[in-house]
Write a protein that holds these residues in place. Structure first.
Motif, PDB file in Angstrom:
ATOM      1  N   VAL A   1      -4.529  -8.832 -16.175  1.00 23.88           N
ATOM      2  CA  VAL A   1      -3.905  -9.109 -14.884  1.00 23.88           C
ATOM      3  C   VAL A   1      -3.597 -10.598 -14.802  1.00 23.88           C
ATOM      4  CG1 VAL A   1      -4.916  -7.160 -13.642  1.00 23.88           C
ATOM      5  CG2 VAL A   1      -6.173  -9.297 -13.779  1.00 23.88           C
ATOM      6  N   SER A   2      -2.504 -10.919 -14.132  1.00 20.47           N
ATOM      7  CA  SER A   2      -2.071 -12.303 -14.004  1.00 20.47           C
ATOM      8  C   SER A   2      -1.308 -12.472 -12.703  1.00 20.47           C
ATOM      9  CB  SER A   2      -1.204 -12.710 -15.206  1.00 20.47           C
ATOM     10  OG  SER A   2      -0.076 -11.862 -15.314  1.00 20.47           O
ATOM     11  N   LEU A   3      -0.962 -13.710 -12.416  1.00 24.85           N
ATOM     12  CA  LEU A   3      -0.209 -14.033 -11.201  1.00 24.85           C
ATOM     13  C   LEU A   3       1.220 -13.534 -11.330  1.00 24.85           C
ATOM     14  CD1 LEU A   3       0.002 -15.621  -8.485  1.00 24.85           C
ATOM     15  CD2 LEU A   3       0.720 -17.584  -9.873  1.00 24.85           C
ATOM     16  N   PRO A   4       1.695 -12.683 -10.414  1.00 24.53           N
ATOM     17  CA  PRO A   4       3.102 -12.268 -10.474  1.00 24.53           C
ATOM     18  C   PRO A   4       4.018 -13.481 -10.295  1.00 24.53           C
ATOM     19  CG  PRO A   4       1.838 -10.841  -9.002  1.00 24.53           C
ATOM     20  CD  PRO A   4       0.962 -12.013  -9.336  1.00 24.53           C
ATOM     21  N   GLU A   5       5.038 -13.547 -11.106  1.00 26.69           N
ATOM     22  CA  GLU A   5       5.947 -14.690 -11.028  1.00 26.69           C
ATOM     23  C   GLU A   5       6.694 -14.741  -9.701  1.00 26.69           C
ATOM     24  OE1 GLU A   5       6.275 -17.413 -12.886  1.00 26.69           O
ATOM     25  OE2 GLU A   5       4.496 -16.618 -13.880  1.00 26.69           O
ATOM     26  N   THR A   6       6.864 -13.589  -9.040  1.00 28.70           N
ATOM     27  CA  THR A   6       7.507 -13.623  -7.726  1.00 28.70           C
ATOM     28  C   THR A   6       6.633 -14.340  -6.703  1.00 28.70           C
ATOM     29  OG1 THR A   6       6.608 -11.410  -7.300  1.00 28.70           O
ATOM     30  CG2 THR A   6       8.879 -11.550  -8.078  1.00 28.70           C
ATOM     31  N   VAL A   7       5.316 -14.222  -6.862  1.00 25.61           N
ATOM     32  CA  VAL A   7       4.407 -14.966  -5.985  1.00 25.61           C
ATOM     33  C   VAL A   7       4.474 -16.451  -6.325  1.00 25.61           C
ATOM     34  CG1 VAL A   7       1.998 -15.287  -5.294  1.00 25.61           C
ATOM     35  CG2 VAL A   7       2.898 -12.980  -5.648  1.00 25.61           C
ATOM     36  N   ALA A   8       4.451 -16.769  -7.617  1.00 27.41           N
ATOM     37  CA  ALA A   8       4.517 -18.168  -8.029  1.00 27.41           C
ATOM     38  C   ALA A   8       5.809 -18.832  -7.575  1.00 27.41           C
ATOM     39  CB  ALA A   8       4.377 -18.261  -9.544  1.00 27.41           C
ATOM     40  N   ALA A   9       6.903 -18.044  -7.508  1.00 26.26           N
ATOM     41  CA  ALA A   9       8.207 -18.616  -7.160  1.00 26.26           C
ATOM     42  C   ALA A   9       8.265 -19.112  -5.728  1.00 26.26           C
ATOM     43  CB  ALA A   9       9.302 -17.575  -7.388  1.00 26.26           C
ATOM     44  N   GLN A  10       7.314 -18.721  -4.883  1.00 25.23           N
ATOM     45  CA  GLN A  10       7.298 -19.220  -3.503  1.00 25.23           C
ATOM     46  C   GLN A  10       6.999 -20.714  -3.444  1.00 25.23           C
ATOM     47  OE1 GLN A  10       5.185 -16.509  -0.567  1.00 25.23           O
ATOM     48  NE2 GLN A  10       4.302 -15.859  -2.508  1.00 25.23           N
ATOM     49  N   PHE A  11       6.315 -21.222  -4.472  1.00 22.37           N
ATOM     50  CA  PHE A  11       5.799 -22.592  -4.428  1.00 22.37           C
ATOM     51  C   PHE A  11       6.759 -23.498  -5.187  1.00 22.37           C
ATOM     52  CE2 PHE A  11       2.303 -19.618  -4.138  1.00 22.37           C
ATOM     53  CZ  PHE A  11       1.601 -20.080  -3.043  1.00 22.37           C
ATOM     54  N   ARG A  12       7.608 -24.177  -4.444  1.00 22.67           N
ATOM     55  CA  ARG A  12       8.689 -24.941  -5.062  1.00 22.67           C
ATOM     56  C   ARG A  12       8.537 -26.452  -4.864  1.00 22.67           C
ATOM     57  NH1 ARG A  12      12.519 -21.425  -6.609  1.00 22.67           N
ATOM     58  NH2 ARG A  12      12.563 -19.362  -5.661  1.00 22.67           N
ATOM     59  N   ARG A  13       7.658 -26.874  -4.011  1.00 18.49           N
ATOM     60  CA  ARG A  13       7.551 -28.310  -3.709  1.00 18.49           C
ATOM     61  C   ARG A  13       6.286 -28.868  -4.354  1.00 18.49           C
ATOM     62  NH1 ARG A  13       7.448 -29.740   2.456  1.00 18.49           N
ATOM     63  NH2 ARG A  13       5.408 -28.768   2.254  1.00 18.49           N
ATOM     64  N   GLU A  14       6.457 -29.821  -5.232  1.00 19.92           N
ATOM     65  CA  GLU A  14       5.309 -30.404  -5.906  1.00 19.92           C
ATOM     66  C   GLU A  14       4.536 -31.296  -4.944  1.00 19.92           C
ATOM     67  OE1 GLU A  14       4.593 -33.621  -9.422  1.00 19.92           O
ATOM     68  OE2 GLU A  14       5.910 -31.929  -9.884  1.00 19.92           O
ATOM     69  N   ARG A  15       3.232 -31.070  -4.914  1.00 20.38           N
ATOM     70  CA  ARG A  15       2.383 -31.900  -4.048  1.00 20.38           C
ATOM     71  C   ARG A  15       1.676 -32.979  -4.859  1.00 20.38           C
ATOM     72  NH1 ARG A  15      -2.536 -29.340  -0.625  1.00 20.38           N
ATOM     73  NH2 ARG A  15      -0.835 -28.565   0.648  1.00 20.38           N
ATOM     74  N   ARG A  16       1.054 -32.591  -5.958  1.00 18.51           N
ATOM     75  CA  ARG A  16       0.259 -33.556  -6.716  1.00 18.51           C
ATOM     76  C   ARG A  16       0.212 -33.111  -8.171  1.00 18.51           C
ATOM     77  NH1 ARG A  16      -3.999 -37.050  -5.575  1.00 18.51           N
ATOM     78  NH2 ARG A  16      -4.002 -36.402  -3.399  1.00 18.51           N
ATOM     79  N   THR A  17       0.365 -34.068  -9.071  1.00 14.36           N
ATOM     80  CA  THR A  17       0.192 -33.771 -10.478  1.00 14.36           C
ATOM     81  C   THR A  17      -1.228 -34.128 -10.881  1.00 14.36           C
ATOM     82  OG1 THR A  17       2.519 -34.209 -10.925  1.00 14.36           O
ATOM     83  CG2 THR A  17       1.024 -34.242 -12.808  1.00 14.36           C
ATOM     84  N   LEU A  18      -1.924 -33.164 -11.448  1.00 14.60           N
ATOM     85  CA  LEU A  18      -3.306 -33.413 -11.854  1.00 14.60           C
ATOM     86  C   LEU A  18      -3.347 -34.271 -13.110  1.00 14.60           C
ATOM     87  CD1 LEU A  18      -4.677 -29.788 -11.379  1.00 14.60           C
ATOM     88  CD2 LEU A  18      -5.017 -31.730  -9.863  1.00 14.60           C
ATOM     89  N   SER A  19      -4.404 -35.032 -13.234  1.00 15.59           N
ATOM     90  CA  SER A  19      -4.628 -35.835 -14.428  1.00 15.59           C
ATOM     91  C   SER A  19      -6.133 -36.037 -14.581  1.00 15.59           C
ATOM     92  CB  SER A  19      -3.931 -37.200 -14.295  1.00 15.59           C
ATOM     93  OG  SER A  19      -4.616 -38.004 -13.341  1.00 15.59           O
ATOM     94  N   PRO A  20      -6.587 -36.449 -15.747  1.00 16.67           N
ATOM     95  CA  PRO A  20      -8.031 -36.697 -15.892  1.00 16.67           C
ATOM     96  C   PRO A  20      -8.561 -37.755 -14.937  1.00 16.67           C
ATOM     97  CG  PRO A  20      -6.977 -36.530 -18.040  1.00 16.67           C
ATOM     98  CD  PRO A  20      -5.873 -36.569 -17.015  1.00 16.67           C
ATOM     99  N   GLN A  21      -7.684 -38.614 -14.435  1.00 20.99           N
ATOM    100  CA  GLN A  21      -8.132 -39.654 -13.510  1.00 20.99           C
ATOM    101  C   GLN A  21      -8.090 -39.195 -12.049  1.00 20.99           C
ATOM    102  OE1 GLN A  21      -5.714 -40.334 -16.003  1.00 20.99           O
ATOM    103  NE2 GLN A  21      -7.451 -40.923 -17.289  1.00 20.99           N
ATOM    104  N   ALA A  22      -7.415 -38.080 -11.746  1.00 20.00           N
ATOM    105  CA  ALA A  22      -7.275 -37.619 -10.359  1.00 20.00           C
ATOM    106  C   ALA A  22      -7.469 -36.108 -10.332  1.00 20.00           C
ATOM    107  CB  ALA A  22      -5.910 -38.008  -9.794  1.00 20.00           C
ATOM    108  N   LEU A  23      -8.713 -35.693 -10.237  1.00 24.54           N
ATOM    109  CA  LEU A  23      -9.031 -34.279 -10.314  1.00 24.54           C
ATOM    110  C   LEU A  23      -9.044 -33.608  -8.949  1.00 24.54           C
ATOM    111  CD1 LEU A  23     -11.820 -34.268 -13.055  1.00 24.54           C
ATOM    112  CD2 LEU A  23      -9.351 -34.010 -13.280  1.00 24.54           C
ATOM    113  N   GLU A  24      -8.706 -34.327  -7.878  1.00 21.64           N
ATOM    114  CA  GLU A  24      -8.637 -33.688  -6.569  1.00 21.64           C
ATOM    115  C   GLU A  24      -7.312 -32.934  -6.445  1.00 21.64           C
ATOM    116  OE1 GLU A  24      -8.072 -35.253  -2.171  1.00 21.64           O
ATOM    117  OE2 GLU A  24     -10.156 -35.456  -2.805  1.00 21.64           O
ATOM    118  N   ILE A  25      -7.410 -31.671  -6.092  1.00 21.47           N
ATOM    119  CA  ILE A  25      -6.218 -30.836  -5.936  1.00 21.47           C
ATOM    120  C   ILE A  25      -5.567 -31.089  -4.589  1.00 21.47           C
ATOM    121  CG2 ILE A  25      -5.449 -28.425  -5.778  1.00 21.47           C
ATOM    122  CD1 ILE A  25      -7.674 -27.759  -7.792  1.00 21.47           C
ATOM    123  N   GLY A  26      -6.379 -31.307  -3.552  1.00 25.31           N
ATOM    124  CA  GLY A  26      -5.836 -31.628  -2.246  1.00 25.31           C
ATOM    125  C   GLY A  26      -6.340 -30.690  -1.172  1.00 25.31           C
TER     126      GLY A  26
END
Length: 450
Positions: free
Chosen positions: A304-329
């Protein structure tokens, strides 16, 4: 064919937009129970038990699992002297003679037999549905008079017959019973396709063929293993055996049934509400409709996995994760965190959900035990949703985390193989961050919102 044409014409009307809707289907405020999906001509029709009264059947439809039609009642519960005083789960088929048939459970707590198979027919999926009580039948003498429910029908080309699976009992054992028919008129009891020495029932069975194998899904009613599980066989008649990692999700997700085929197969279930909608309470019957993508992987396992139609709702980038910034928000609005990471094999990682004034909750992914758990405010118990998965030999993991604050739920998908659904009504008050139990991590990922 007149009824089939009407159904297609109705489906050409626009469905409700999802601009201000939660991530998942949420038109049903009373709560969803036991979704029974039917797929035809690119449309998923989900007949479900509405969590009010005596659980009447309602219908909602979607082309993509994302936007849904307004629900409408299909089958009302019966009168006090009728065998479907309560209605229970079932399935829909296209009638070879035109129109559709809905087979469902008639349940009367004070009758003998207590449960029977009922039938309704309609010229179109949207109705009107007419009950045919003259076709009702009980399980005795081959099967139980009390537990005899959740009929699932399909045309079995391998057996050249219609098959009906049921959650029932035989000689005191839990079985998935079998009936067959050449013409949907006379039903003949057959030996069960699966049985086990269990005190409860193997509910809402579902059987389909994919990639040369047959897969038998059911929902385990036992408290110690309350999950959607599956078995596999090379022939429709079996024998059916469990695969390793047979549970597809944790205990918060129930009554999963599939529709579609190949890459378009989806698994529909309900993510349980808590009693009184209180995070501190136990799970209740019914909840919110949740949809997983379901596929057969290269090893022949169901994933089982995330349906791509569900993923397609999320179009605006909020934060790019990196080893220095592990807070998702903040989880104050719907978000999707997609990340790939590498940890030392045998370590643990997860997502921390910090709510002001409360012990943090967490999704803990234990790679040594091969188990993911959701710990509400840090507490572990038998009620905590958990699911097993195969640990990655090289420590590489892909994680999709979907959060829906309006519904108060989240789902973590691990390596596109298993899901961990959880209920957390206060998730919208939380800030999310990736935790590694002190281990270094190589990470890439992105968090998006709508």
């Amino acid at each position: 064919m007149f009824g089939r044409a009407i159904a297609l014409l109705l489906m050409s009307a626009p469905l409700l937009p999802a601009a201000d809707a939660p991530v998942y289907f949420a038109h049903e405020q009373a709560g969803i129970g036991d979704p029974n999906p039917f797929y035809e001509n690119g449309v998923y029709s989900v007949f479900y038990l509405k969590n009010e009264g005596r659980h009447p059947f309602w219908l909602t439809q979607s082309r993509d699992g994302l936007t849904w039609s307004p629900p409408s009642e299909s089958i009302p519960a019966g009168k006090a002297d009728e065998p479907d005083f309560w209605t229970g789960s079932g399935s829909v088929i296209a009638d070879p003679k035109g129109g559709y048939r809905l087979y469902y459970t008639g349940h009367h707590p004070h009758a003998d037999p207590k449960e029977v198979v009922m039938e309704a027919r309609a010229p179109a999926l949207t109705g009107p549905w007419t009950k045919h009580p003259e076709t009702a039948f009980a399980g005795s003498p081959a099967y139980d008079r009390r537990d005899f429910r959740d009929p699932f029908l399909f045309w079995n080309a391998e057996a050249k017959a219609w098959w009906m699976l049921l959650a029932t009992r035989r000689r005191g054992k839990a079985v998935i019973g079998l009936y067959s028919s050449a013409d949907l008129t006379q039903w003949t009891a057959r030996p069960p396709i699966y049985e086990e020495d269990s005190p409860l029932n193997l509910e809402v069975p579902d059987l389909f063929r994919e990639g040369g194998d047959w897969y038998l899904l059911y929902s385990d009613q036992r408290e110690e293993s309350r999950q959607v599980r599956y078995l596999a066989a090379s022939r429709s008649a079996g024998p059916y055996v469990y695969r390793r990692f047979d549970a597809l999700d944790g205990r918060a997700f129930y009554a999963g049934k599939s529709a579609g085929s190949g890459d378009r197969r989806l698994l529909f279930g309900w993510l349980a509400h808590k009693k009184r909608h209180d995070d501190a309470m136990d799970f209740d019957w019914g909840g919110d409709l949740v949809v997983h993508a379901l596929r057969r992987n290269a090893r022949g396992d169901l994933a089982v996995s995330l349906p791509e139609t569900v993923a397609a709702q999320f179009r605006r980038e909020r934060r790019t994760l990196s080893p220095q910034a592990l807070e998702i928000g903040s989880a104050a609005q719907p978000l999707l965190a997609r990340m790939t990471l590498q940890v030392r094999p045998g370590s643990a990682f997860g997502i921390l959900l910090r709510e002001a004034g409360q012990e943090p909750s967490r999704i803990r992914i234990d790679t040594a035990r091969g188990e993911a758990r959701f710990l509400l405010r840090g507490r572990d118990s038998a009620q905590a949703p958990r699911v097993a998965f195969p640990p990655s030999a090289d420590g590489r993991y892909a994680l999709d985390l979907v959060v829906d604050p309006k519904l108060g739920l989240g789902i973590a998908y691990i390596n596109g193989f298993r899901a961990l659904s959880f209920r957390f009504y206060h998730i919208g008050n939380s800030r999310l961050s990736l935790t590694m139990d002190g281990e270094p991590v190589a990470l890439s990922g992105v968090v998006t919102t709508r």
